[in-house]
Design an enzyme around this catalytic site. Structure first.
Site, PDB file in Angstrom:
ATOM      1  N   SER A 244       0.822  -1.192   0.000  1.00  0.00           N
ATOM      2  CA  SER A 244       0.000   0.000   0.000  1.00  0.00           C
ATOM      3  C   SER A 244       0.870   1.261   0.000  1.00  0.00           C
ATOM      4  O   SER A 244       1.674   1.448  -0.905  1.00  0.00           O
ATOM      5  CB  SER A 244      -0.948  -0.058   1.198  1.00  0.00           C
ATOM      6  OG  SER A 244      -2.030   0.791   1.038  1.00  0.00           O
ATOM      7  N   ASP A 471      -9.152  -4.487  -5.784  1.00  0.00           N
ATOM      8  CA  ASP A 471      -8.630  -3.683  -4.674  1.00  0.00           C
ATOM      9  C   ASP A 471      -9.427  -2.396  -4.521  1.00  0.00           C
ATOM     10  O   ASP A 471      -9.536  -1.607  -5.464  1.00  0.00           O
ATOM     11  CB  ASP A 471      -7.154  -3.362  -4.930  1.00  0.00           C
ATOM     12  CG  ASP A 471      -6.427  -2.912  -3.673  1.00  0.00           C
ATOM     13  OD1 ASP A 471      -6.977  -2.069  -2.941  1.00  0.00           O
ATOM     14  OD2 ASP A 471      -5.311  -3.401  -3.436  1.00  0.00           O
ATOM     15  N   HIS A 499      -7.826  -5.635  -0.489  1.00  0.00           N
ATOM     16  CA  HIS A 499      -6.670  -4.752  -0.612  1.00  0.00           C
ATOM     17  C   HIS A 499      -5.395  -5.552  -0.473  1.00  0.00           C
ATOM     18  O   HIS A 499      -5.170  -6.228   0.533  1.00  0.00           O
ATOM     19  CB  HIS A 499      -6.746  -3.669   0.462  1.00  0.00           C
ATOM     20  CG  HIS A 499      -5.627  -2.676   0.382  1.00  0.00           C
ATOM     21  ND1 HIS A 499      -5.123  -2.196  -0.810  1.00  0.00           N
ATOM     22  CD2 HIS A 499      -4.904  -2.064   1.363  1.00  0.00           C
ATOM     23  CE1 HIS A 499      -4.153  -1.336  -0.562  1.00  0.00           C
ATOM     24  NE2 HIS A 499      -3.993  -1.239   0.739  1.00  0.00           N
TER      25      HIS A 499
END
Length: 530
Positions: A244, A471, A499
């Site tokens: 991320s 996602d 995610h």
């Protein structure tokens, strides 16, 4: 106030009965010891990595690894606390003044189990900005990388401004409770004034409590810390696994130190070329798309029949939108004594979309809230914002907003937001308005952000960039974009939900990543996993 991401804390996962540490990049309201001496890199190495780019040479001291303290409870199957080692690394507060004030970066380590075939260290960043890498590592994430832990010392850290690394502080628990409950998508002048006042109060609190630290918590400084970590660990190249926001940090490192890039995986990729308006507009669309996928699943579950016209999926989306709309004017009670407001309810829905494993909890929370009890949805929201059942917050909200504002020069106005609102609402009728108003998060911030710059690393070795088509927080299109920007990116795709990709447990993704990190063989560019 504004923040861009985190890992759900161990305390949040525990409250929800969850498992594992799922790295997150989200948008919300923002608002160690004695022991074995770590091998230290050669003196000329330290000088080389800190010279031209970081001012005068700075040489990190050796690491003293020892017992860890105040760690979250280890989950079943996780590493025993006694097997974990902690240390502190001294680095410059301001890399342009390497002989000036210093600060400490806290690290945690789980040593490789097969010492005879040890490759080196593998450094993790689980996302954020603002999430504690130490808490995530000890609270469950380390257990997800056991295979890699045979040949690597698994290492994580709290980035500057976070957790145990000179943490930024902006407000107390009660103020955060008040701010997070406030309407984050104002419908009238009174609500708008309250929202803007909250932003000014947050910025003032950060300046008053952590003013000296604020200019030095951005992504560029954190990337320089990564290189100091590499040197202190005794590794000639940085082996890195970023999730991320951690992909942005990893890409920044590759851009600044391409010759020091080792085996690198960036999972849940961020498109570093986007300005905040486009970034959050695309993220809003990602959450809306994930809500649709959830709705399709929920339509097959008990009590999915709805009174709304259209498909069963549309009926579920209508129920969610109707619930959140009703909370705008009529919050509902919870068994905590706190009310579930629209903003807290929206945050709870967002949290439930991060992993398909949390969809059942989200579906239960929605049904419970429709019956007038917001307890589960509030627990989901508290997990997102890292609030304990006792009412205490980590410094995630403080650090997240501070790191974001230090990493971008954009300072949007109310007029900018008003102009952008239609596009945000089109991208996501449910989440768009709130994400649009979050653009005011850095307005009036007490320090300037780092000027934007192009990130590339064409001379680095292959960097594996992973995108998940479902996602919600880092839309899939960002992965091929980052792979292309780097010039050394190798794209790996998961056709899935949630995610990130590696921590979903998908065997195809894990085999490709493990083969690369353990044996140095990257997947073929464009490889797709189902």
């Amino acid at each position: 106030m504004l923040f861009t991401g985190k890992s759900i804390s161990a305390r949040g996962r525990s409250a929800l009965g969850g498992r594992g540490g799922t790295p997150l990049l989200v948008a919300g309201a923002a608002l160690l010891a004695v022991g074995v001496i770590g091998q230290h890199g050669p003196d000329d190495e330290a000088a080389a990595v800190t010279g031209a780019r970081a001012g005068e040479p700075y040489r990190p001291a050796p690491l003293a690894w020892g017992a860890c303290h105040d760690l979250p409870p280890a989950p079943p199957g996780g590493p025993a606390p006694r097997s974990l080692e902690c240390a502190e690394l001294t680095v410059p507060l301001d890399y342009s003044k390497p002989r000036g004030k210093t600060m400490k970066v806290a690290l945690i380590r789980l040593r490789a189990t097969d010492r005879a075939h040890r490759i080196g260290s593998l450094v993790f960043n689980y996302g954020g900005p603002g999430g504690s890498g130490i808490d995530a590592f000890a609270g469950g994430s380390a257990a997800q990388f056991k295979k890699l832990g045979t040949s690597y010392d698994l290492v994580s850290f709290d980035p500057r401004g976070v957790g145990r690394s000179r943490p930024v502080h902006c407000a107390g628990d009660k103020r955060k409770d008040e701010w997070l409950a406030m309407d984050a998508s104002p419908d009238n002048a009174r609500e708008k004034a309250a929202l803007l006042s909250r932003g000014r109060a947050f910025a003032k609190g950060c300046a008053n409590r952590s003013g000296e630290t604020l200019p030095h918590v951005g992504t560029v400084a954190a990337a320089r810390d990564l290189d100091m970590i590499r040197v202190a660990l005794g590794d000639r190249k940085l082996n890195y696994f970023g999730f991320s926001y951690g992909t942005w940090l990893g890409a920044e490192y590759a851009h600044r130190f391409p010759e020091k890039v080792g085996r690198t995986v960036l999972d849940g990729a961020v498109n570093t070329e986007l300005n905040p308006l486009r970034f959050f507009r695309e993220q809003a669309a990602g959450f809306q798309r994930a809500l649709g996928h959830f709705g399709r699943w929920a339509a097959q579950q008990p009590q999915a029949n709805a009174k709304a016209k259209g498909s069963a999926e549309d009926a579920v989306l209508t129920r969610v939108a109707t619930l959140l709309h009703g909370l705008d004017t009529k919050p509902i009670p919870t068994d905590t004594g706190r009310e579930l407001t629209q903003s807290l309810g929206e945050a709870g829905v967002l949290t439930g979309l991060y992993s398909k494993a949390t969809w059942p909890a989200l579906w239960q929370a929605i049904q419970q809230a429709e019956s007038g009890d917001g307890t589960i949805l509030l627990a989901l929201s508290d997990a997102l914002f890292q609030r304990s059942p006792e009412g205490h917050y980590t410094n995630y909200l403080d650090a997240s907003g501070s790191i974001h504002c230090a990493s971008t020069p954009q300072r949007y106005t109310e007029r900018d937001v008003t102009k952008a609102l239609p596009a945000f609402t089109k991208a996501s009728p449910v989440f768009g308005p709130t994400l649009a108003w979050r653009q005011m998060g850095c307005t009036g911030w007490p320090v300037k952000g780092t000027p934007t710059h192009h990130i590339d690393a064409p001379d680095a070795p292959p960097i594996v960039v992973i995108g998940n088509t479902g996602d919600p927080a880092t839309p899939y299109t960002w992965a091929p974009a980052l792979a292309e920007q780097l010039g050394s990116g190798v794209l790996l795709t998961l056709n899935g939900e949630g995610h990130g990709s590696y921590t979903t447990g998908n065997p195809c993704i894990q085999k490709a990543v493990n083969t690369y990190l353990l044996h140095g063989k990257p997947p073929v560019n464009g490889t797709k996993c189902q």
